[in-house]
Scaffold this motif. Structure first.
Motif: not given
Ligand SMILES: Nc1ncnc2c1ncn2[C@@H]1O[C@H](COP(=O)(O)OP(=O)(O)OP(=O)(O)O)[C@@H](O)[C@H]1O
Length: 284
Positions: A8-10, A44-47, A221-225, A247-249
């Motif tokens: 779904r990402q770029v 979605n662990m971030r949200a 991309q890749g960050q959590t904000i 989805s950074r949020g």
């Molecule tokens: N198992 C988990 N338990 C708690 N928090 C988690 C877990 N996995 C990921 N997170 C938290 O969720 C957030 C996103 O994780 P991560 O950056 O690894 O995801 P991602 O799949 O690479 O995301 P994206 O591709 O959207 O950037 C981070 O803040 C991370 O700490």
């Protein structure tokens, strides 16, 4: 080999590529895809604390959100900053994402948990300029130093002499596994690569730093904000851009969108375009 990703990402950038070329460059279209064992991460662990927000992201990321005129989706009112005139609306977005900034200028926790994402370098630079102007203190100018590779005659240009006064920036790492460490950043030589703008190779010695109160969506991309603003002065133009931005949020409450100018469809709500190449999401 383990690979991770979210179609779904770029997608990988293909310069001036057509939709077909961009899709064709995706791993999804590789013969290897059929030989790959797939495992799905579904939460979605971030949200995690905002199920509505997670569902919303998936709906428009998958191209399943209701659209108007083919690609425009409605952003809920409480997630938007009303557009009035450009200067005021941008100021309002800055105030919402960076509240009480004057009292938090030196708090790295405050600074690293917020950013405004946008589509073009121009709008990003504009927002960065407005924010850096709020910082007080003595301004120091660090010169870059341009040279043409293998030009042995121009040995001591003024810029080089200038550069001798401030040779390094001392900085504290604010994020990641080396948080808190003090480092010295020297100028490093960078050569603009791809574009053959000039018939010679330009080498530029500069500090490898960039303001990041605001950054372009692809860079985020890749960050959590946790407090993310999304400024859309023009329409999203590539697959997954809106999805990456929002989805950074971590929640609906802490994600704010400014659409300029919001397209008027004669109905309530702020609409913005969302591009989804369904071919990379589904086996068809
Ligand atoms: N198992 C988990 N338990 C708690 N928090 C988690 C877990 N996995 C990921 N997170 C938290 O969720 C957030 C996103 O994780 P991560 O950056 O690894 O995801 P991602 O799949 O690479 O995301 P994206 O591709 O959207 O950037 C981070 O803040 C991370 O700490």
């Amino acid at each position: 080999m383990v690979m991770g990703g979210d179609f779904r990402q770029v997608l990988p950038v293909i310069k001036r590529g057509t939709r077909a070329q961009v899709i064709d460059a995706s791993l999804r279209m590789s013969p290897l895809w059929l030989l790959t064992k797939k495992m799905r991460l579904t939460t979605n662990m971030r949200a995690i604390n905002d199920p509505w927000f997670s569902d919303f992201l998936l709906r428009f990321g998958d191209g399943n959100e209701d659209t108007v005129e083919g690609s425009f989706i409605c952003i809920p009112d409480d997630m938007t900053i009303p557009f009035t005139i450009p200067e005021n609306s941008i100021k309002e977005l800055i105030n919402v994402i960076f509240p009480s900034i004057q009292t938090n200028l030196h708090s790295s926790d405050y600074i690293i948990s917020r950013a405004i994402l946008s589509t073009t370098n121009d709008s990003v630079n504009d927002i960065n300029d407005q924010l850096i102007d709020l910082f007080q203190g003595e301004e120091k100018i660090y010169y870059i130093f341009d040279e043409v590779e293998d030009d042995s005659h121009n040995i001591y240009p003024i810029e080089f002499l200038n550069s001798l006064t401030h040779n390094v920036i001392d900085a504290e790492i604010a994020i990641g596994q080396h948080t808190g460490k003090i480092v010295f950043l020297p100028r490093i030589p960078l050569c603009p690569s791809e574009d053959d703008m000039f018939p010679f190779k330009l080498k530029r010695k500069q500090f490898p730093i960039q303001l990041s109160f605001s950054m372009i969506i692809n860079k985020a991309q890749g960050q959590t904000i946790p407090h993310v603003g999304v400024y859309l002065p023009n329409s999203i133009f590539s697959h997954g851009q809106l999805y990456v931005a929002l989805s950074r949020g971590i929640s609906r409450e802490n994600t704010k969108v400014l659409v300029h100018p919001a397209k008027d469809f004669g109905r309530e709500g702020v609409y913005t375009s969302n591009v989804v190449f369904r071919e990379v999401l589904h086996d068809e």
